[in-house]
Scaffold this motif. Structure first.
Motif, short mmCIF file in Angstrom:
data_model
loop_
_atom_site.label_atom_id
_atom_site.label_comp_id
_atom_site.label_asym_id
_atom_site.label_seq_id
_atom_site.Cartn_x
_atom_site.Cartn_y
_atom_site.Cartn_z
N LEU A 142 21.92 37.51 51.92
CA LEU A 142 23.09 37.99 51.89
C LEU A 142 23.99 37.32 51.06
CD1 LEU A 142 23.75 39.86 55.46
CD2 LEU A 142 22.97 40.78 53.24
N VAL A 143 24.08 35.73 51.36
CA VAL A 143 25.17 34.94 50.47
C VAL A 143 24.80 35.03 48.97
CG1 VAL A 143 25.59 32.60 50.30
CG2 VAL A 143 25.28 33.50 52.64
N CYS A 144 23.55 35.25 48.84
CA CYS A 144 23.15 35.47 47.35
C CYS A 144 23.58 36.66 46.64
CB CYS A 144 21.68 35.20 47.24
SG CYS A 144 21.09 33.51 47.36
N LEU A 145 23.62 37.79 47.43
CA LEU A 145 24.11 39.13 47.19
C LEU A 145 25.64 38.94 46.74
CD1 LEU A 145 23.66 42.30 46.93
CD2 LEU A 145 24.27 42.35 49.27
N VAL A 146 26.24 38.52 47.84
CA VAL A 146 27.65 38.33 47.76
C VAL A 146 28.29 37.42 46.15
CG1 VAL A 146 30.07 37.53 48.54
CG2 VAL A 146 28.34 38.59 49.96
N LEU A 147 27.26 36.45 45.95
CA LEU A 147 27.77 35.52 44.73
C LEU A 147 27.19 36.31 43.76
CD1 LEU A 147 26.67 31.98 46.30
CD2 LEU A 147 28.71 33.16 46.05
N THR A 148 26.27 37.00 43.70
CA THR A 148 25.68 37.91 42.67
C THR A 148 26.56 38.76 42.12
OG1 THR A 148 23.56 37.33 43.00
CG2 THR A 148 23.70 39.19 41.49
N VAL A 149 27.24 39.61 43.05
CA VAL A 149 28.01 40.85 42.78
C VAL A 149 29.39 40.18 42.31
CG1 VAL A 149 29.35 42.41 43.75
CG2 VAL A 149 27.08 42.15 44.30
N VAL A 200 33.28 32.50 50.27
CA VAL A 200 31.71 32.30 50.45
C VAL A 200 31.77 30.81 49.85
CG1 VAL A 200 29.55 32.63 50.45
CG2 VAL A 200 31.22 34.62 50.82
N ILE A 201 32.11 30.81 48.64
CA ILE A 201 31.72 29.45 47.80
C ILE A 201 32.44 28.16 48.30
CG2 ILE A 201 32.00 28.51 45.44
CD1 ILE A 201 31.80 31.16 44.24
N VAL A 202 33.87 28.58 48.75
CA VAL A 202 34.59 27.34 49.38
C VAL A 202 34.02 26.95 50.65
CG1 VAL A 202 36.90 26.97 50.30
CG2 VAL A 202 36.79 28.02 48.31
N GLY A 203 33.47 28.03 51.54
CA GLY A 203 32.78 27.36 52.51
C GLY A 203 31.49 26.70 52.36
N LEU A 204 30.90 27.07 51.53
CA LEU A 204 29.68 26.19 51.10
C LEU A 204 29.86 24.77 50.96
CD1 LEU A 204 27.37 29.03 49.51
CD2 LEU A 204 27.41 28.15 51.70
N LEU A 205 31.02 24.90 49.88
CA LEU A 205 31.63 23.40 49.53
C LEU A 205 31.97 22.46 50.40
CD1 LEU A 205 32.80 24.33 45.95
CD2 LEU A 205 30.70 23.13 46.37
N LEU A 206 32.83 23.15 51.26
CA LEU A 206 33.49 22.23 52.37
C LEU A 206 32.64 21.90 53.45
CD1 LEU A 206 36.81 23.81 52.45
CD2 LEU A 206 36.16 21.58 51.42
N LYS A 207 31.69 22.99 54.03
CA LYS A 207 30.93 22.55 55.38
C LYS A 207 29.56 22.38 55.16
CE LYS A 207 34.47 23.81 58.34
NZ LYS A 207 34.98 22.71 59.32
N VAL A 414 28.37 28.99 56.12
CA VAL A 414 28.49 30.43 55.90
C VAL A 414 29.64 31.28 56.86
CG1 VAL A 414 26.97 32.51 55.99
CG2 VAL A 414 26.24 30.40 55.18
N SER A 415 29.68 31.07 58.18
CA SER A 415 30.59 31.55 58.92
C SER A 415 31.89 31.45 58.48
CB SER A 415 30.43 31.48 60.35
OG SER A 415 31.24 32.02 61.20
N PHE A 416 32.17 29.98 58.27
CA PHE A 416 33.37 29.56 57.72
C PHE A 416 33.89 30.39 56.53
CE2 PHE A 416 35.85 26.82 55.07
CZ PHE A 416 36.88 26.47 55.86
N LEU A 450 27.84 38.23 57.97
CA LEU A 450 27.68 36.70 57.75
C LEU A 450 28.58 35.80 58.74
CD1 LEU A 450 27.45 36.62 53.80
CD2 LEU A 450 25.70 36.41 55.28
N ALA A 451 29.74 36.36 58.99
CA ALA A 451 30.56 35.66 59.90
C ALA A 451 30.12 35.69 61.22
CB ALA A 451 32.12 35.99 59.47
N THR A 452 29.66 36.73 61.65
CA THR A 452 29.66 36.90 63.16
C THR A 452 28.44 37.21 63.67
OG1 THR A 452 29.91 39.59 62.76
CG2 THR A 452 31.83 38.24 63.35
N ALA A 453 27.29 37.39 62.76
CA ALA A 453 25.94 37.80 63.39
C ALA A 453 25.22 36.61 64.05
CB ALA A 453 24.92 37.99 62.25
N ARG A 454 24.66 36.96 65.08
CA ARG A 454 23.96 35.84 65.78
C ARG A 454 22.66 35.41 65.30
NH1 ARG A 454 26.48 39.10 70.27
NH2 ARG A 454 28.15 38.04 71.34
N ILE A 455 22.38 34.43 64.56
CA ILE A 455 21.16 34.20 63.78
C ILE A 455 20.57 32.98 64.53
CG2 ILE A 455 20.28 33.76 61.78
CD1 ILE A 455 22.52 34.96 60.35
#
Length: 461
Positions: A142-149, A200-207, A414-416, A450-455
């Protein structure tokens, strides 16, 4: 018997994977034709989403598991749908009906029907995303989907902006003759997608604990999206971008923990009152510094056109321009409409019809949206719908706060990042209506999942 059950389970898992992939393809394709603004494109998109939902139900028969994913979280959305159905069934759709009744009325049956079908498709999509996003691999998909679009739209927008390639016949088929940005007919709608992608990109870079190569790629994508967002020359986007950055920086420092170990799990430590105070102070200082850097970047990248549009924000609130009412006048008229129908509103989709009764421009200007999604929800669905919307937002925020405590740095990142993107949309929705575009609504649903799913953090497949 057990063998048959195991075979049915395996078959159901494979079938579910196929449905999940089909769902992602539908969301991806929805971003291509004209930003999913044309009615026929919206209809095709909703039809395909309903096909996916039918296949999801068929999977339930295979696995013999009949349950709705996240019923509590989705219950406010079902409540809004029920309200729209009542508006549709308990009124004639005429202006006289709207004037004579104060509850469960709709001033435009056709538009309310469109809303019911579209919103139902959105709820089905959310349920399917929650149902299938149960592993780390699917979360990353799903992260890749958001980034692709998002990155794909940004690149296309920059190409249109820099090289003026609008004369191409194929591009005209996709984007028409609009003067918007990328494939969107409205640059403000494009900005919504960029804000979610950037979050989403900022979350990956920071966290997240990323390798140097992945950090470089994420940095390049962030720069591309940021350039496209600024060059789109949307005043609402510029303000929202600043707020998004402030929220990301401040929240990052507030929720920062010890560096993760080599397995990606956080090392816990004792947190004292002094350390919390120090964290808040550092967050404030860094946030102020970020504000200065952000303003300089916006001016430098956007140049004179952006500066001029920032300077016109105040006049935007009080003057007429391009045969359209300015936001302050629209909001004033919308509030009068809310006062007339405070309980259940004028019907979802009925705003354009009902607003004519309180239009301060005496019909000389065309009003179709409130240019404030919160005010429009209040006008369309009254305090009932507004309360359900606040309940949904409250549940989402509560679940996001729970995810911040995840022991996995990747899951937390990812959640952040998704929370940052959602905040950008919430902020921009104060002055625009980008969520009326289906692709933006779908990507927002992906961010909510992505922010809330229990994974489970130990499930990779």
């Amino acid at each position: 018997m057990n063998i048959a059950n195991n075979q049915g389970k395996k078959l159901g898992e494979k079938f579910g994977t196929a449905v999940f992939c089909l769902l992602l393809v539908v969301i991806l394709l929805s971003a291509i034709p004209n930003g999913t603004a044309d009615d026929w494109v919206v209809s095709v998109c909703i039809f395909l989403l309903c096909v996916c939902a039918a296949l999801r139900i068929f999977e339930s028969f295979i696995t013999q598991r009949f349950e709705i994913a996240e019923p509590l979280l989705l219950s406010p959305l079902f409540g809004i749908l029920l309200l729209a159905l009542l508006q549709l069934m308990l009124s004639t759709g005429s202006e006289e009906s709207l004037a004579n009744t104060r509850i469960f009325s709709s001033g435009n049956h056709f538009e309310t029907q469109k809303f019911v079908l579209t919103f139902f498709g959105m709820i089905l999509t959310a349920e399917m995303l929650f149902h299938y996003t149960t592993t780390r691999r699917r979360m990353l998909t799903l992260v890749c989907l958001v980034l692709t679009v998002g990155v794909g739209s940004a690149l296309f927008g920059i190409l249109r902006h820099v090289f003026a390639i609008d004369d191409n016949i194929v591009l005209k088929t996709l984007v028409g003759n609009n003067a918007g940005y990328a494939q969107f007919i409205n640059r403000n709608h494009f900005a919504f997608l960029m804000e979610m992608t950037l979050g989403v990109i900022v979350g990956l870079l920071l966290k997240a604990k990323l390798t140097d190569g992945i950090k470089l790629v994420c940095g390049m994508m962030a720069g591309l999206v940021l350039f496209a967002l600024i060059s789109a020359n949307s005043r609402g986007a510029i303000v929202s971008l600043s707020g998004l950055g402030l929220f990301a920086v401040f929240t990052h420092f507030i929720t920062r923990r010890e560096m993760p170990d080599r397995y990606g799990f956080e090392r816990t430590g004792k947190v004292t009152g002094a350390s919390r105070l120090k964290t808040v102070a550092v967050a404030l200082v860094v946030t102020i510094m970020f504000t200065g850097v952000a303003l300089l970047t916006i001016v430098f990248v956007g140049g004179d056109p952006v500066v001029r549009r920032i300077e016109t924000i105040q006049s935007e609130m009080r003057e007429f321009e391009d045969n359209k009412m300015q936001r302050s006048d629209i909001w004033e008229s919308s509030w009068k409409l809310v006062e007339r129908h405070p309980i259940s509103g004028v019907g979802f989709g009925g705003y354009g019809t009902a607003i004519t009764a309180v239009d301060s421009s005496n019909g000389t200007r065309s009003l179709q949206q409130a240019h404030n999604d919160y005010l429009e929800v209040l006008a369309n669905g009254g305090v009932i719908a507004f309360g359900m919307m606040l309940t949904f937002l409250g549940l989402v925020i509560f679940r996001i706060c729970q995810q911040f405590n995840s022991r996995s740095s990747l899951r937390g990142a990812v959640s952040f990042g998704s929370a940052v993107g959602i905040f950008g949309v919430m902020l921009h929705s104060v002055v625009d209506f980008g969520l009326h575009v289906i692709v933006n609504a779908l990507i927002l649903l992906v961010l909510v999942v992505l922010a809330t799913a229990r994974i489970p953090i130990d499930k990779k497949a």
